[in-house]
Design an enzyme around this catalytic site. Sequence first.
Site, PDB file in Angstrom:
ATOM      1  N   LYS A 184       0.852  -1.195   0.000  1.00 22.17           N
ATOM      2  CA  LYS A 184       0.000   0.000   0.000  1.00 22.17           C
ATOM      3  C   LYS A 184       0.889   1.246   0.000  1.00 22.17           C
ATOM      4  CE  LYS A 184      -3.942   1.566   2.867  1.00 22.17           C
ATOM      5  NZ  LYS A 184      -4.766   1.172   4.035  1.00 22.17           N
ATOM      6  N   SER A 213      -9.561   0.904   3.277  1.00 24.19           N
ATOM      7  CA  SER A 213      -8.801   1.742   2.374  1.00 24.19           C
ATOM      8  C   SER A 213      -7.742   0.990   1.565  1.00 24.19           C
ATOM      9  CB  SER A 213      -8.126   2.852   3.169  1.00 24.19           C
ATOM     10  OG  SER A 213      -7.230   2.290   4.123  1.00 24.19           O
ATOM     11  N   SER A 225      -9.360  -1.789   7.303  1.00 24.38           N
ATOM     12  CA  SER A 225      -8.899  -1.580   5.924  1.00 24.38           C
ATOM     13  C   SER A 225      -8.149  -2.728   5.277  1.00 24.38           C
ATOM     14  CB  SER A 225      -8.026  -0.340   5.851  1.00 24.38           C
ATOM     15  OG  SER A 225      -8.854   0.780   5.808  1.00 24.38           O
TER      16      SER A 225
HETATM   17  N1  GLN Z   1     -12.990   2.894   7.026  1.00 26.49           N
HETATM   18  C1  GLN Z   1     -12.279   3.206   8.226  1.00 26.49           C
HETATM   19  C2  GLN Z   1     -11.940   4.675   8.291  1.00 26.49           C
HETATM   20  O1  GLN Z   1     -12.155   5.341   7.318  1.00 26.49           O
HETATM   21  C3  GLN Z   1     -11.039   2.369   8.363  1.00 26.49           C
HETATM   22  C4  GLN Z   1      -9.917   2.827   7.524  1.00 26.49           C
HETATM   23  C5  GLN Z   1      -8.651   2.056   7.751  1.00 26.49           C
HETATM   24  O2  GLN Z   1      -8.675   0.995   8.365  1.00 26.49           O
HETATM   25  N2  GLN Z   1      -7.563   2.636   7.301  1.00 26.49           N
HETATM   26  O3  GLN Z   1     -11.485   5.160   9.269  1.00 26.49           O
END
Ligand code: GLN
Length: 491
Positions: free
Chosen positions: A76, A151, A175
């Site tokens: 990532k 994400s 994520s």
């Molecule tokens: N969807 C969650 C957020 O927006 C988790 C994102 C993540 O785990 N980076 O905070």
Amino acid sequence: MNEILNMTALELSAGIKKGEVSCQEAAQAALNVIRTRQDQLNTFITVTGRQALERAAALDRRKGSGPLFGVPGAVKDNLCTQGLRTTCASLMLERYVPPYNAGVIDLLDEAGTVLLGKLNMDEFAMGSTSETSCFGPVKNPWDLSRVPGGSSGGAAAAVAAGEVWFALGSDTGGSVRQPAAWCGVTGIKPTYGTVSRYGLVAYASSFDQVGAICRDAADCAAVLDAIQNHDPRDSTGLPGEYGGLLAGLNGDIRGMRIGMPAQLFGDELDPQVRHRVLDAARVLRDRGAQVEECCLPAADYALAAYYVIACAEASSNLARYDGVHYGKRCAGDVGLEELYLRSRSEGFGSEVKRRILLGTFVLSEGHYDAYYAKALAARDMVRKSFEELFSQYDLLLAPVTPSVAPKLGQSLEHPARMYQTDSYTVCANLTGLPAMSIPCGQSEGGMPVGVQLIGPAFGEQTLLNAAHAVQRETHWHKLRPPCFGTGGEGT
Ligand code: GLN
């Protein structure tokens, strides 16, 4: 070529060891898929084609063993890579080239993997759909009109499409697990503190954890064996005995006690998802586990606590991007305040701005006690209820998300509704517990569904064994999307 692409990472490294496939052939096969699919899927922000092939050639000369030797993967784009741009999918860091590697990048290097590039994601990892990237949205390989989740959407979509054999993502509120579920691949978020956060660009530091997305649980075990360690450069890192997960993978779950928290099977859960998740529970029961419903009342507070704390930490972590210390600087000859204002206004996208504003609000005088302090207390309650449950159960089983992947565009219009889809995943982040997502079938429309397993602290081996037990009995993790590989046909 699809034959190589269809292998797991472990099968590929075994083939390399036997001399049946070279590291260069594997890297080239993956790069061909990336070239064919990038315009459609937009999984990568940066592809390291030439360096990857040079690295693969060097590995072919070196010859090595090890379960990931010669295996191409990608990470990532919030993991720092020396000399290779690391953008967090934000205009703010569009030109940032780190002078150092994240801890996990060096460890992957030592394991003999080949880095194919940096994967697309939600801006600064804030989002659940991979649509907030300044490089455009990632598409779901199972249905190009749908999101891959987020994400770490680029990571999950790349593994699902056959572009890489494994990927690293980060999991702050789900994520790794949520995109793994929506793309039909296997993802694991290890116990907080067991994988170095050194060089992982911070979103919400008390939750952020690097995790792996792979084709199956055995590959996840191999990747965790490579990346779990105690890194003194991460002050929240935990000392421990790491490694041996792959060797300990026996799929034996006889007598394992598994609880299904009723609160994570609420009314919002799509019945199709419920049925698939219960199918996985049945497989575990058939393999000798005791599976029963249990109660987790504090789960009702988890989502609100998560979003208050995550935004608070984000607002503080992202204060450094002011155009002076870090990040994009606006053009023109302007005064200091104007420079901060314009640089931040131009560098951040609207979801990131929303989180910074929410976080600044909950931390501000007069609101701190009502929001932030309360959220910390709720986090404690969630932690305690999990502790209690783990005195009775070895594992917990739940859905990963209430529904399958939504259509592109839907979530951007309704951010609060998007936040709600994280309610089943954030519990493991509030508590720091390890959790996995494994495929458990498909919806009637052919979209993948994932089941979540949550373990006690340092319970990775138990989690992986349960996942492995399911994957030995089922073919769900072997289903491939229509656009898998180079040929454009399914397998
Ligand atoms: N969807 C969650 C957020 O927006 C988790 C994102 C993540 O785990 N980076 O905070």
